[in-house]
Design a protein around this motif. Structure first.
Motif, short mmCIF file in Angstrom:
data_model
loop_
_atom_site.label_atom_id
_atom_site.label_comp_id
_atom_site.label_asym_id
_atom_site.label_seq_id
_atom_site.Cartn_x
_atom_site.Cartn_y
_atom_site.Cartn_z
N ALA A 160 0.83 -1.20 0.00
CA ALA A 160 0.00 0.00 0.00
C ALA A 160 0.87 1.25 0.00
CB ALA A 160 -0.93 -0.01 1.21
N SER A 161 1.99 1.20 0.74
CA SER A 161 2.90 2.34 0.78
C SER A 161 3.48 2.62 -0.60
CB SER A 161 4.02 2.07 1.79
OG SER A 161 4.97 3.11 1.78
N ALA A 188 0.89 4.14 -2.90
CA ALA A 188 0.58 5.52 -2.58
C ALA A 188 1.74 6.47 -2.91
CB ALA A 188 0.23 5.64 -1.10
N ASP A 217 4.25 8.83 -4.67
CA ASP A 217 4.21 9.71 -5.84
C ASP A 217 5.51 9.52 -6.62
OD1 ASP A 217 4.13 11.69 -7.73
OD2 ASP A 217 3.77 13.34 -6.33
#
Length: 270
Positions: free
Chosen positions: A5-6, A9, A11
């Motif tokens: 998940a990190s 997420a 950018d």
């Protein structure tokens, strides 16, 4: 947040976020498709006693080794090119040379870093690849999830002090129309190696077979209707380190580059 998940997420366009993710081990891949609006560079770190000679060598061979920045002895930050940079941890892959021999390829070079090391950041073709794509040049190796192949040539670089050796080039398989467009675009950016050194003639560089790439990696296939186009490459610096046989030198590992905060320049259409 778990690792998957990190990473999702993250950018990937933010150079600072990517450096931190590399430092934390959340991103371990090649850097050619991240932070594409920012300049990337090769890392070469040498003992301070040899730093002036290496800078002079780079300036004598600007196509292969366009200087983006020089750090201070022992310091792992380079404020002129990036905020919050730890140059011994933020590329995600390193090559450690002792007496000219490769002795380690760590993810983190902190254990090898010395107070007398001076880091240099050298322009990288990952930067001009983004510019080529903006200009509509098809880069098939990126479509195939690969990087450009590199080759050792028979061309000698201009020696300075203990530094010298053969020119290394990178190759991209392009259609003739794209080869012309790529030449026009890259020629405007000497900080990222400038124009090609050869188009369509590997034998002109002493390259006997495209299958025999430097390091054994990269896209080596040239399809019907394509030309192999060769640019000078920052990996030339690794050859120079081998020739110099310094007691210690550190470079990035293949395709794991220094991500800077320097914005990629806009390019005008041909």
């Amino acid at each position: 947040m778990n690792d998957a998940a990190s990473l999702a997420a993250l950018d990937h366009s933010d150079p600072r976020a990517m450096r931190r993710a590399i430092r934390d081990g959340r991103f371990t891949g090649f850097t050619n498709l991240v932070a594409r609006g920012h300049v990337q560079g090769n890392l070469i770190a040498v003992p301070a006693v040899h730093a002036d000679d290496f800078e002079a060598y780079a300036r004598a061979n600007p196509e292969a080794l366009p200087l983006l920045g020089r750090g201070e002895p022992g310091r792992r930050d380079m404020p002129g090119i990036a905020d919050d940079l730890d140059i011994a941890r933020d590329t995600g892959g390193y090559m450690v040379f002792r007496d000219g021999e490769l002795v380690d390829t760590p993810r983190d070079a902190s254990a090898h870093w010395r107070d007398d090391l001076v880091p240099f950041v050298i322009g990288c073709s990952f930067s001009f690849e983004a510019l080529l794509q903006r200009a509509g040049v098809r880069l098939r190796h990126l479509e195939e999830g690969d990087v450009s192949a590199m080759y050792e040539t028979t061309r000698e670089t201009v020696p300075v002090g203990p530094f010298g050796g053969k020119l290394i080039v990178s190759m991209r398989a392009l259609t003739p129309a794209d080869a012309i467009r790529a030449t026009l675009v890259s020629a405007r950016h000497p900080g990222f190696h400038g124009a090609p050194v050869s188009l369509g003639l590997p034998e002109d560089l002493g390259i006997a077979s495209l299958e025999d790439s430097y390091g054994g990696h990269g896209m080596k296939r040239v399809l019907p209707g394509e030309l192999p186009v060769f640019w000078a490459c920052g990996a030339t610096g690794q050859n120079a380190l081998r020739a110099a046989r310094l007691p210690l030198a550190i470079t990035h590992y293949k395709a794991h580059m220094v991500i800077t905060d320097l914005p990629l320049p806009e390019d005008m259409p041909s």
